[in-house]
Scaffold this motif. Structure first.
Motif, mmCIF file in Angstrom:
data_model
loop_
_atom_site.group_PDB
_atom_site.id
_atom_site.type_symbol
_atom_site.label_atom_id
_atom_site.label_comp_id
_atom_site.label_asym_id
_atom_site.label_seq_id
_atom_site.Cartn_x
_atom_site.Cartn_y
_atom_site.Cartn_z
ATOM 1 N N ARG A 101 0.859 -1.187 0.000
ATOM 2 C CA ARG A 101 0.000 0.000 0.000
ATOM 3 C C ARG A 101 0.890 1.229 0.000
ATOM 4 O O ARG A 101 1.812 1.353 0.797
ATOM 5 C CB ARG A 101 -0.881 -0.026 1.243
ATOM 6 C CG ARG A 101 -1.898 1.071 1.275
ATOM 7 C CD ARG A 101 -2.853 0.868 2.423
ATOM 8 N NE ARG A 101 -3.742 2.007 2.528
ATOM 9 C CZ ARG A 101 -4.688 2.123 3.423
ATOM 10 N NH1 ARG A 101 -4.893 1.159 4.283
ATOM 11 N NH2 ARG A 101 -5.454 3.187 3.462
ATOM 12 N N THR A 102 0.637 2.141 -0.902
ATOM 13 C CA THR A 102 1.446 3.347 -1.010
ATOM 14 C C THR A 102 0.559 4.569 -0.814
ATOM 15 O O THR A 102 -0.653 4.466 -0.728
ATOM 16 C CB THR A 102 2.133 3.429 -2.383
ATOM 17 O OG1 THR A 102 1.126 3.408 -3.398
ATOM 18 C CG2 THR A 102 3.100 2.285 -2.589
ATOM 19 N N GLY A 103 1.185 5.711 -0.788
ATOM 20 C CA GLY A 103 0.436 6.953 -0.626
ATOM 21 C C GLY A 103 0.413 7.407 0.816
ATOM 22 O O GLY A 103 1.170 6.937 1.662
ATOM 23 N N ARG A 104 -0.470 8.332 1.065
ATOM 24 C CA ARG A 104 -0.563 8.905 2.401
ATOM 25 C C ARG A 104 -1.146 7.902 3.392
ATOM 26 O O ARG A 104 -1.887 7.007 3.021
ATOM 27 C CB ARG A 104 -1.428 10.148 2.380
ATOM 28 C CG ARG A 104 -0.814 11.254 1.580
ATOM 29 C CD ARG A 104 -1.675 12.470 1.621
ATOM 30 N NE ARG A 104 -1.020 13.544 0.881
ATOM 31 C CZ ARG A 104 -0.984 14.783 1.270
ATOM 32 N NH1 ARG A 104 -1.593 15.152 2.357
ATOM 33 N NH2 ARG A 104 -0.369 15.682 0.532
#
Length: 195
Positions: A33-36
């Motif tokens: 999972r990537t992102g903020r």
């Protein structure tokens, strides 16, 4: 860490990596999972931090409750009927049937001394606009039960440099000695008035 939010974000990143490692070792090659960091991850990180701190400071209480025994009378939380809910030690009471929020009815127990407790108190102090001890206590009691909480909050608030800077007492100027002209008593009254 200098604030609870920084600790929470770092633990959330660690939990994200831990989940990725578990999925990878389980045979499901899903991308990480990537992102903020999401709100759900922050809540999970907060719960993980609180559970870890509780197991360090309230290990005997955890053992007693899981074994089905009453908590020892030597414990600072024995009279609050502690219970374990979702892996977190919480205080139960007479508000169980009320319509308040779950955290209000069953606040999580935190030790009165400890770095995580001080970080939470510091964040509540800043959130309340560098408020007084009573304001910080009101904010904390909505979600947490801290034995001897007033002493713990006072200890953290008294160390706040911004509060010291803006609430310090102003110095009083000392009176100077009177000039000799005003001390001469042999002249009549109003001799130097100009008339």
């Amino acid at each position: 860490f200098s604030s609870f939010h920084k600790l929470q974000v770092n633990v959330a990143v660690f939990l994200r990596l831990q989940d990725y490692g578990r999925r990878r070792s389980g045979g499901t090659p899903t991308p990480p999972r990537t992102g903020r960091i999401g709100v759900d991850e922050l809540i999970r990180a907060r719960d993980c931090i609180i559970a870890t701190v509780q197991r360090c400071y309230f290990g005997d209480e955890f053992r007693d409750i899981t074994a089905g025994r009453n908590v020892s009378r030597n414990s600072p939380i024995w009279k609050y009927k502690p219970a374990i809910m979702s892996g977190i030690l919480r205080v139960t009471g007479r508000l169980a049937t009320s319509s308040f929020a779950f955290e209000w009815k069953h606040p999580a127990v935190l030790p009165s001394q400890g770095h995580v407790t001080e970080l939470l108190i510091g964040d509540a102090h800043i959130l309340r606009g560098h408020g007084t001890v009573q304001m910080v206590l009101c904010q904390l009691r909505q979600s947490y039960h801290i034995p001897r909480s007033k002493q713990a909050v006072k200890r953290v608030v008294d160390r706040c440099l911004n509060c010291k800077r803006f609430t310090q007492r102003l110095l009083q100027q000392e009176m100077a000695d009177l000039p000799l002209v005003r001390l001469e008593t042999h002249r009549p009254a109003f001799h130097n008035t100009g008339c």
